[in-house]
Write an enzyme that holds these catalytic residues in place. Structure first.
Site: not given
Ligand SMILES: *Cc1c(COP(=O)(O)O)cnc(C)c1O
Length: 356
Positions: A99, A166, A190
């Site tokens: 990511w 993030d 998540k």
């Protein structure tokens, strides 16, 4: 048979969230309408949005000067919105996984993006230390929890430039010092809600500093001004997030949650370290994620991975296959995962070991 949900995302939600969501689908806030069909401008939903923002601020102790907004597009859209809104000439990235690499790639569209350090040399199995961030960078971007590789940056870094993070997969798992960050974002799927909503916590003073024109819908200021209602927000996912945050608050908040998460992670890491069949992929305990726990079989037992995966599945352990870039196994132990599920997985690992 009871199923244990170790999926990395979308992932397990609290039973409370599921039950309240079902209620809201039938009748949202006594409106006589379903949350799936009510106007985002109804007074009932505006109240839900405001309460969700208030819960964010309360649970994360967000200081004055910050705004919380909810958008669509996923964390991945933030990979481009962040540089578009914050980067004039230069930005800096800590490349700690897939990511983070994707975020770094997007920044290059908008100027000079500098990789300050990367752990790619060892398949992202550690968090780089001792790097220095260029003092003329418009911001420094980190990924606090590397969902795929199971590493986590647990200490809020001190840097002299605006810090952007993030936090898709570890938001609300532990206390954070929001005042050290200028922008925090993440997908909700998540640790918070079903897929569909992205949260952004933003310090207003970092905005308005870039020279490029920004399309209206991609400009954070549009959504701050519009109070996340510039266009239709992901109504259902915001409602579900509100339920999860109520559950978290009732439980005692992020400090209590952190304690539970550390305890769960320890039970599993201890077993991985003890069991002769398995080894962790992240060796330094300091870098080990408390949300995504990655492990593989030792070289000696490598060929048993498929058999263990099938065995675990037959015992109700779902979603423990590792990501293709790591292999082996990954157990995601998000907030909503009960300790009993971790203990059940440990028992399955012991049972399998005893057969070998
Ligand atoms: C899952 C994840 C993403 C991608 O989120 P989307 O909402 O699917 O775009 C980005 N960053 C991290 C750390 C993630 O875990």
């Amino acid at each position: 048979m009871k199923k244990h949900n170790f999926y990395a995302g979308p992932s397990i939600l609290p039973q409370y969230t599921l039950e309240k969501t079902i209620e809201g689908i039938r009748d949202f806030a006594g409106s006589g309408l379903s949350i799936l069909e009510i106007s985002h401008r109804s007074k009932e939903f505006v109240a839900c949005m405001n309460d969700t923002i208030a819960l964010f601020k309360e649970l994360l102790e967000i200081p004055a000067g910050y705004q919380v907004i909810f958008l669509g597009g996923g964390a991945s859209m933030q990979f481009c919105m962040v540089p578009m809104n914050l980067m004039n000439k230069k930005s800096a990235y800590l490349v700690t996984g897939e990511w983070a690499s994707k975020a770094f790639k997007e920044a290059k569209f908008f100027g000079e993006a500098v990789e300050v350090a990367s752990s790619k040399d060892k398949n992202f199995s550690y968090i780089p230390k001792n790097y220095s961030v260029p003092s003329d960078a418009d911001y420094f971007h980190i990924t606090t929890n590397n969902t795929i590789f199971g590493t986590e940056l647990k200490k809020d870094p001190d840097v002299k430039v605006p810090l952007v993070a993030d936090m898709s997969s570890d938001i609300f798992s532990r206390p954070i010092d929001v005042s050290k960050y200028s922008l925090i974002y993440g997908g909700a799927q998540k640790n918070l809600a079903p897929a569909g909503v992205t949260f952004i916590i933003i310090k207003e003073d970092v905005l308005g500093k870039v020279e490029r024109p920004i399309p209206t819908i991609l400009d954070y200021r549009t959504h701050i001004k519009g109070e996340s209602m510039f266009n239709t927000p992901p109504v259902f996912a915001v409602f579900a997030a509100q339920q999860t945050l109520r559950w978290l608050k009732d439980l005692g908040g992020v400090k209590v949650m952190q304690k539970k998460n550390i305890e769960k992670a320890k039970i599993l890491y201890d077993e991985i370290d003890r069991n002769k069949l398995f080894v962790p992929t992240v060796t330094d305990p300091e870098d080990r994620s408390i949300m995504n726990i990655c492990f593989v079989m030792t070289d000696q037992y490598k060929e048993l991975e498929k058999e263990f995966a099938d065995f675990a599945k037959s015992k109700g352990m779902l979603g423990i296959e590792g990501h293709r870039s790591v292999g082996g196994f990954r157990a995601s132990t998000y907030n909503a995962l009960p300790k009993e599920s971790v203990e059940a997985l440990v028992n399955v690992m012991k049972e399998f070991e005893a057969k070998k």
